[in-house]
Design a protein around this motif. Structure first.
Motif, PDB file in Angstrom:
ATOM      1  N   ILE A 186       0.739  -1.048   0.019  1.00 18.87           N
ATOM      2  CA  ILE A 186       0.250  -0.001  -0.037  1.00 18.87           C
ATOM      3  C   ILE A 186       1.309   1.344   0.168  1.00 18.87           C
ATOM      4  N   ARG A 187       2.399   1.465   1.082  1.00 18.60           N
ATOM      5  CA  ARG A 187       2.750   2.208   1.122  1.00 18.60           C
ATOM      6  C   ARG A 187       3.604   2.372  -0.291  1.00 18.60           C
ATOM      7  N   ASP A 188       4.247   1.474  -1.167  1.00 19.09           N
ATOM      8  CA  ASP A 188       4.833   1.392  -1.817  1.00 19.09           C
ATOM      9  C   ASP A 188       3.521   2.193  -3.601  1.00 19.09           C
ATOM     10  N   LEU A 189       3.138   1.518  -3.842  1.00 12.70           N
ATOM     11  CA  LEU A 189       0.890   2.155  -4.328  1.00 12.70           C
ATOM     12  C   LEU A 189       0.975   3.860  -4.121  1.00 12.70           C
ATOM     13  N   TYR A 190       1.164   4.310  -3.043  1.00 12.19           N
ATOM     14  CA  TYR A 190       0.658   5.478  -2.590  1.00 12.19           C
ATOM     15  C   TYR A 190       1.729   5.815  -3.043  1.00 12.19           C
ATOM     16  N   ALA A 191       2.656   5.640  -2.495  1.00 11.35           N
ATOM     17  CA  ALA A 191       4.212   6.633  -3.069  1.00 11.35           C
ATOM     18  C   ALA A 191       4.636   7.118  -4.568  1.00 11.35           C
ATOM     19  N   SER A 192       3.814   6.032  -5.274  1.00 11.31           N
ATOM     20  CA  SER A 192       3.996   6.293  -6.829  1.00 11.31           C
ATOM     21  C   SER A 192       3.368   7.353  -7.337  1.00 11.31           C
ATOM     22  N   PRO A 193       4.363   7.716  -8.421  1.00 14.44           N
ATOM     23  CA  PRO A 193       3.782   9.159  -9.167  1.00 14.44           C
ATOM     24  C   PRO A 193       2.913   8.823  -9.708  1.00 14.44           C
ATOM     25  N   VAL A 194       2.807   7.616 -10.698  1.00 15.56           N
ATOM     26  CA  VAL A 194       1.927   7.016 -11.152  1.00 15.56           C
ATOM     27  C   VAL A 194       0.798   6.268 -10.191  1.00 15.56           C
ATOM     28  N   ASP A 247      -3.693   2.724  11.260  1.00 14.27           N
ATOM     29  CA  ASP A 247      -3.298   4.313  11.362  1.00 14.27           C
ATOM     30  C   ASP A 247      -3.906   5.311  10.015  1.00 14.27           C
ATOM     31  N   PRO A 248      -4.041   6.644  10.242  1.00 15.18           N
ATOM     32  CA  PRO A 248      -4.109   6.354   8.871  1.00 15.18           C
ATOM     33  C   PRO A 248      -3.546   7.801   8.549  1.00 15.18           C
ATOM     34  N   MET A 249      -1.853   8.399   9.323  1.00 15.17           N
ATOM     35  CA  MET A 249      -1.452   9.050   8.562  1.00 15.17           C
ATOM     36  C   MET A 249       0.071   8.182   8.741  1.00 15.17           C
ATOM     37  N   ASN A 250       1.113   8.234   7.866  1.00 15.99           N
ATOM     38  CA  ASN A 250       2.183   7.118   8.389  1.00 15.99           C
ATOM     39  C   ASN A 250       3.320   7.834   7.081  1.00 15.99           C
ATOM     40  N   ASP A 251       4.678   7.521   6.901  1.00 14.47           N
ATOM     41  CA  ASP A 251       5.568   7.573   6.065  1.00 14.47           C
ATOM     42  C   ASP A 251       5.232   6.358   5.246  1.00 14.47           C
ATOM     43  N   ILE A 252       5.819   7.716   4.133  1.00 17.41           N
ATOM     44  CA  ILE A 252       5.934   6.539   2.843  1.00 17.41           C
ATOM     45  C   ILE A 252       7.130   7.638   1.868  1.00 17.41           C
ATOM     46  N   TYR A 253       7.663   6.927   1.028  1.00 13.55           N
ATOM     47  CA  TYR A 253       8.700   6.915   0.207  1.00 13.55           C
ATOM     48  C   TYR A 253       8.638   7.732  -1.194  1.00 13.55           C
ATOM     49  N   GLU A 254       9.837   9.094  -0.122  1.00 13.50           N
ATOM     50  CA  GLU A 254       9.974  10.201  -1.242  1.00 13.50           C
ATOM     51  C   GLU A 254      11.417  10.316  -1.437  1.00 13.50           C
ATOM     52  N   LYS A 263      29.208  14.975   2.919  1.00  6.84           N
ATOM     53  CA  LYS A 263      28.377  13.838   3.303  1.00  6.84           C
ATOM     54  C   LYS A 263      27.232  13.734   4.247  1.00  6.84           C
ATOM     55  N   LEU A 264      25.841  13.565   3.521  1.00  5.78           N
ATOM     56  CA  LEU A 264      24.579  13.542   3.511  1.00  5.78           C
ATOM     57  C   LEU A 264      23.747  12.413   3.977  1.00  5.78           C
ATOM     58  N   ALA A 265      23.506  12.161   4.677  1.00  4.98           N
ATOM     59  CA  ALA A 265      22.693  11.072   4.738  1.00  4.98           C
ATOM     60  C   ALA A 265      20.912  11.563   5.766  1.00  4.98           C
ATOM     61  N   PHE A 266      19.721  10.802   5.083  1.00  8.57           N
ATOM     62  CA  PHE A 266      18.734  11.027   5.316  1.00  8.57           C
ATOM     63  C   PHE A 266      17.593   9.565   4.952  1.00  8.57           C
ATOM     64  N   TYR A 267      16.726   9.940   5.978  1.00 12.53           N
ATOM     65  CA  TYR A 267      15.345   8.525   5.395  1.00 12.53           C
ATOM     66  C   TYR A 267      14.480   9.160   4.371  1.00 12.53           C
ATOM     67  N   PRO A 268      14.531   8.664   3.663  1.00 14.85           N
ATOM     68  CA  PRO A 268      13.791   9.328   2.658  1.00 14.85           C
ATOM     69  C   PRO A 268      12.371   8.948   2.762  1.00 14.85           C
ATOM     70  N   ILE A 269      11.659   9.362   3.178  1.00 12.69           N
ATOM     71  CA  ILE A 269      10.105   9.917   3.852  1.00 12.69           C
ATOM     72  C   ILE A 269       9.583  11.039   4.019  1.00 12.69           C
ATOM     73  N   LYS A 270       7.999  11.349   3.804  1.00 11.27           N
ATOM     74  CA  LYS A 270       7.298  12.052   3.949  1.00 11.27           C
ATOM     75  C   LYS A 270       6.190  11.696   4.813  1.00 11.27           C
ATOM     76  N   LYS A 271       5.422  12.464   5.291  1.00  6.53           N
ATOM     77  CA  LYS A 271       3.972  11.630   5.797  1.00  6.53           C
ATOM     78  C   LYS A 271       3.054  11.958   5.090  1.00  6.53           C
ATOM     79  N   ALA A 272       2.036  10.872   4.830  1.00  5.15           N
ATOM     80  CA  ALA A 272       1.163  11.616   3.708  1.00  5.15           C
ATOM     81  C   ALA A 272      -0.742  10.049   4.226  1.00  5.15           C
ATOM     82  N   MET A 273      -1.431  11.006   4.075  1.00  2.00           N
ATOM     83  CA  MET A 273      -3.074  10.089   4.424  1.00  2.00           C
ATOM     84  C   MET A 273      -2.830   8.839   3.507  1.00  2.00           C
TER      85      MET A 273
END
Length: 560
Positions: A350-358, A469-476, A534-544
Motif C-alpha cells: 500500500i505504501r509503495d502504491l501510494y508513493a508512486s508518481p503514477v 493508523d490513518p497517516m504514515n510515512d511513505i517513500y519520497e 557527506k549527506l544522509a537522510f531517510y527518504p520519507i514524508k507523511k501522507a494519508m
C-alpha cells in the motif's frame, strides 16, 4: 588418402553413436575440452541436411538483455562433407552450406566463456564455463535447425566428463544419456543446463521429483534450509491448485560475490527455475521465500492462466501473483512466517502504491513501452493488482460471511482455463466476479483498474473492524539525478533530502540508495563549490495512507 580414411572412420563413429540409441531428430554430444588451456564445451550435432544445400541453425546473438553472444563461439566445422560455415549475427543464424545431395550433417562447434574475473550480475545470463563448472541456458548452448517440426525427439550425450561431475538440467538429473521424446522446440529453447561441482538435493511431492542444484559455500543460509523452503512452497502451491501433474521440477541456484547490498535474478523455464544470488551477509533466506513463492506461482498465474493481452492484464498476472505470494506464505506458515508477515507485506505494498508518481495512471498507460522502459510503470501493476486482490479477497469473505474468498475466484478461473482454454480478459474477469460481488462490479472494475482510481481502504478497514493508523510515512526520494546520474537536477523543497542539505547542481561522487525502502538511509557524497559533503537522510514524508496494525485481532479478522 589418409585424411579421407580418417574422415570415414570418424563419420562411422558418429553415426554409430547416434544410431545405437532410439531414433532422434537431433543428436547432441557434449564434451569438455581445453583449448589453449581454456575450458570449453565441444558440441557435436547430427541433423538432417536441407535439400536446398543450405541448412540454417538458430542461435541468437542477442537474448535476455545480453548482446554479442557470438563472442562465446569458438571453432565451428562440418565433419562429414566439404562446405562453408558462416555466422549471420544480424539474423541470429549459423548458416551451413553443403552439397545438395547430403542427407545428414555432422557439425561441431565450441563454446567458451567470454568474460574474465568473478561472476557478477552483469554476466549471469551469459555462458559460464570454467574448470569447476558450467552454467548455460539452452538458447546460448544448443543450435537448433530452423526448418524442423515443432515437436522433436532430441538426444543428449554427455561424454568425457569426470565420474564425480554433476550433470543436471531442466529435463533430468545425473543422466549421462538423455532422450527427450516429443519435446516442444520452444520448451527445449527455454531450459537450464548445469554441471561440475553442483550439489543436488532432491525429494518427492506425491511421487513427483523435485530438486535443488547449487554450488559454492553459502554465507547467508544453509542449502538444506533453502530446499525445505522450496519443498514447502511447491507443496502448498500444488495443493492450492490441486495440480500435481508435473513429474519433474528443479531449481538451480548459482552464487556470485557482491560487497554490499543484496541482489538476485531468476527466470522461470521449462520444468525449472534458475536463479543467481549475491552471496553475502546482506542476503537472507526470507528473500528466497519471497522469490520462490512469487516466481513459482507463475507456473499457474501467467503460464497456465494466460493474459489475452500481456501488459493490459499485468494487474492480474503480476499483481495477483504478488498477493498470493503473501497469502500463501502466511496461510501455510512457510519458513515460520504467518499473519503478521501478511499484514507487513500488505502495508508495504500500500505504501509503495501510494508513493508512486503514477499511482492513478489509467491501465492503458501500462503498455509495452512504459512497462519495459519506466520503473514507475513496471512496478505499478504489481502494487495495484496486489492491493486490488487484497480488497476483493476481504470483500468476498465479508459478503459470504466467511464461506468464500478470492481463492474460489482463482479456482473458477483455473477450471475454465483447463476445460475451455479460457484466457484472462477484462470482460471474462468481470463476469466471474459478478457471481461473487454482484452486477455493480463492472463499474467498480472500470473505476479502479481501467481508470486507476484509488480504492477506499479506509472504508474497507472500518467495515471489517480492522485497527489501523490513518497517516504514515511513505517513500519520497526528494530529488532527481541528471541524465548521467553524476549530478543533482532538482530537489523537492521541504523534503528530507532538502532538509539534509542537498541542492540542485551538486556533483555526486558516491551514493547508496535502497530504492523504495523507508527503513534505510540514503547516503550521498557530493561536491559543491570545491567542498566535499557527506549527506544522509531517510527518504520519507507523511501522507494519508492507511496502515494496518499487526495485532492478534487484525490477524484473526483477516483469516489467519
Amino acid at each position: 588418402m589418409f585424411k579421407r580414411a580418417l574422415l570415414t572412420v570418424l563419420l562411422a563413429t558418429f553415426l554409430f553413436s547416434c544410431n545405437q540409441k532410439p531414433e532422434a531428430d537431433i543428436c547432441y554430444t557434449i564434451t569438455p575440452v581445453k583449448v589453449d588451456s581454456v575450458s570449453q564445451l565441444k558440441i557435436h550435432m547430427s541433423i538432417p541436411a536441407d535439400t536446398s544445400g543450405v541448412t540454417t541453425l538458430s542461435f541468437p546473438n542477442e537474448a535476455w538483455g545480453e548482446e554479442n553472444l557470438y563472442n562465446t563461439l569458438g571453432e565451428m566445422r562440418l565433419l562429414n562433407v566439404e562446405g562453408v560455415v558462416e555466422k549471420d549475427a544480424d539474423s541470429s543464424r549459423i548458416v551451413l552450406m553443403h552439397p545438395k545431395d547430403t542427407e545428414q550433417l555432422e557439425f561441431e562447434y565450441f563454446l567458451k566463456q567470454d568474460f574474465e574475473g568473478e561472476l557478477s550480475t552483469r554476466a549471469v545470463y551469459r555462458p559460464v564455463i570454467n574448470q569447476n563448472y558450467f552454467h548455460l541456458f539452452s538458447h546460448n548452448m544448443f543450435m537448433v535447425p530452423e526448418n524442423t517440426k515443432d515437436q522433436l525427439d532430441i538426444s543428449l550425450d554427455w561424454t568425457g566428463f569426470p565420474k564425480e561431475y554433476t550433470i543436471h538440467n531442466s529435463f533430468g538429473s545425473q543422466e549421462r544419456e538423455q532422450l527427450l521424446k516429443h519435446v516442444d522446440k520452444e520448451l527445449f529453447g527455454s531450459a537450464i543446463f548445469v554441471g561440475g561441482d553442483f550439489r543436488v538435493l532432491s525429494g518427492e511431492i506425491q511421487g513427483n521429483q523435485i530438486s535443488l542444484a547449487t554450488r559454492g559455500e553459502w554465507i547467508p543460509f544453509q542449502e538444506e534450509d533453502v530446499f525445505q523452503v522450496l519443498e514447502q512452497t511447491l507443496t502448498c502451491q500444488r495443493n492450492f491448485w490441486n495440480d500435481h501433474s508435473q513429474e519433474y521440477f528443479t531449481v538451480t541456484m548459482q552464487p556470485f560475490p557482491q560487497e554490499t547490498g543484496s541482489s538476485f535474478q531468476g527466470t522461470g523455464l521449462t520444468n525449472s527455475f534458475a536463479t543467481s544470488i549475491s552471496n553475502n551477509d546482506f542476503t537472507d533466506i526470507e528473500q528466497l521465500v519471497y522469490l520462490f513463492n512469487h516466481e513459482l506461482m507463475h507456473n499457474w498465474i501467467g503460464h497456465t492462466i494466460k493474459n489475452e493481452n500481456e501488459e493490459e492484464q499485468y494487474w492480474f498476472s503480476e499483481g495477483f501473483t504478488e498477493y498470493y505470494t503473501f497469502k500463501n506464505i502466511a496461510a501455510n506458515k512457510i519458513h515460520g512466517l504467518s499473519g503478521g508477515f501478511y499484514i507487513h507485506e500488505i502495508n508495504r505494498t500500500i505504501r509503495d502504491l501510494y508513493a508512486s508518481p503514477v499511482v492513478e495512471a489509467p491501465n492503458a498507460d501500462i503498455n509495452y513501452e512504459n512497462f519495459w522502459g519506466n520503473r514507475d510503470y513496471s512496478k505499478l501493476p504489481y502494487w495495484r493488482g496486489a492491493v486490488f486482490a487484497f480488497y476483493l479477497d476481504q470483500k468476498i469473505r465479508e459478503t459470504s460471511e466467511g464461506k468464500q474468498s478470492l481463492d474460489d475466484v482463482m479456482h473458477q478461473i483455473y477450471k475454465d482455463v483447463k476445460s475451455k482454454d479460457q484466457k484472462l480478459t477484462h470482460a471474462y474477469f468481470i463476469k466471474v466476479m459478478q457471481g461473487f460481488l454482484g452486477d455493480d462490479f463492472e463499474a467498480f472494475f472500470q473505476t479502479h483498474i481501467e481508470e486507476g482510481g484509488k480504492l477506499d481502504l479506509y472504508g474497507l478497514s472500518d467495515e471489517l473492524g480492522l485497527e489501523y493508523d490513518p497517516m504514515n510515512d511513505i517513500y519520497e526520494l526528494g530529488f532527481t539525478f541528471t541524465e548521467d546520474r553524476k549530478g543533482i537536477q532538482s530537489v523537492v523543497e521541504g523534503s528530507a533530502a532538502w532538509n539534509a542539505g542537498l541542492r540542485e547542481g551538486d556533483e555526486v561522487f558516491s551514493r547508496s540508495i535502497w530504492q523504495g525502502s523507508i527503513d534505510h538511509q540514503v547516503e550521498l557524497g557530493v561536491k559543491r563549490n570545491g567542498k566535499t559533503l557527506k549527506l544522509a537522510f531517510y527518504p520519507i514524508k507523511k501522507a494519508m495512507v492507511p496502515q494496518l496494525k499487526e495485532t492478534e485481532s487484525n490477524i484473526k479478522k483477516l483469516g489467519f
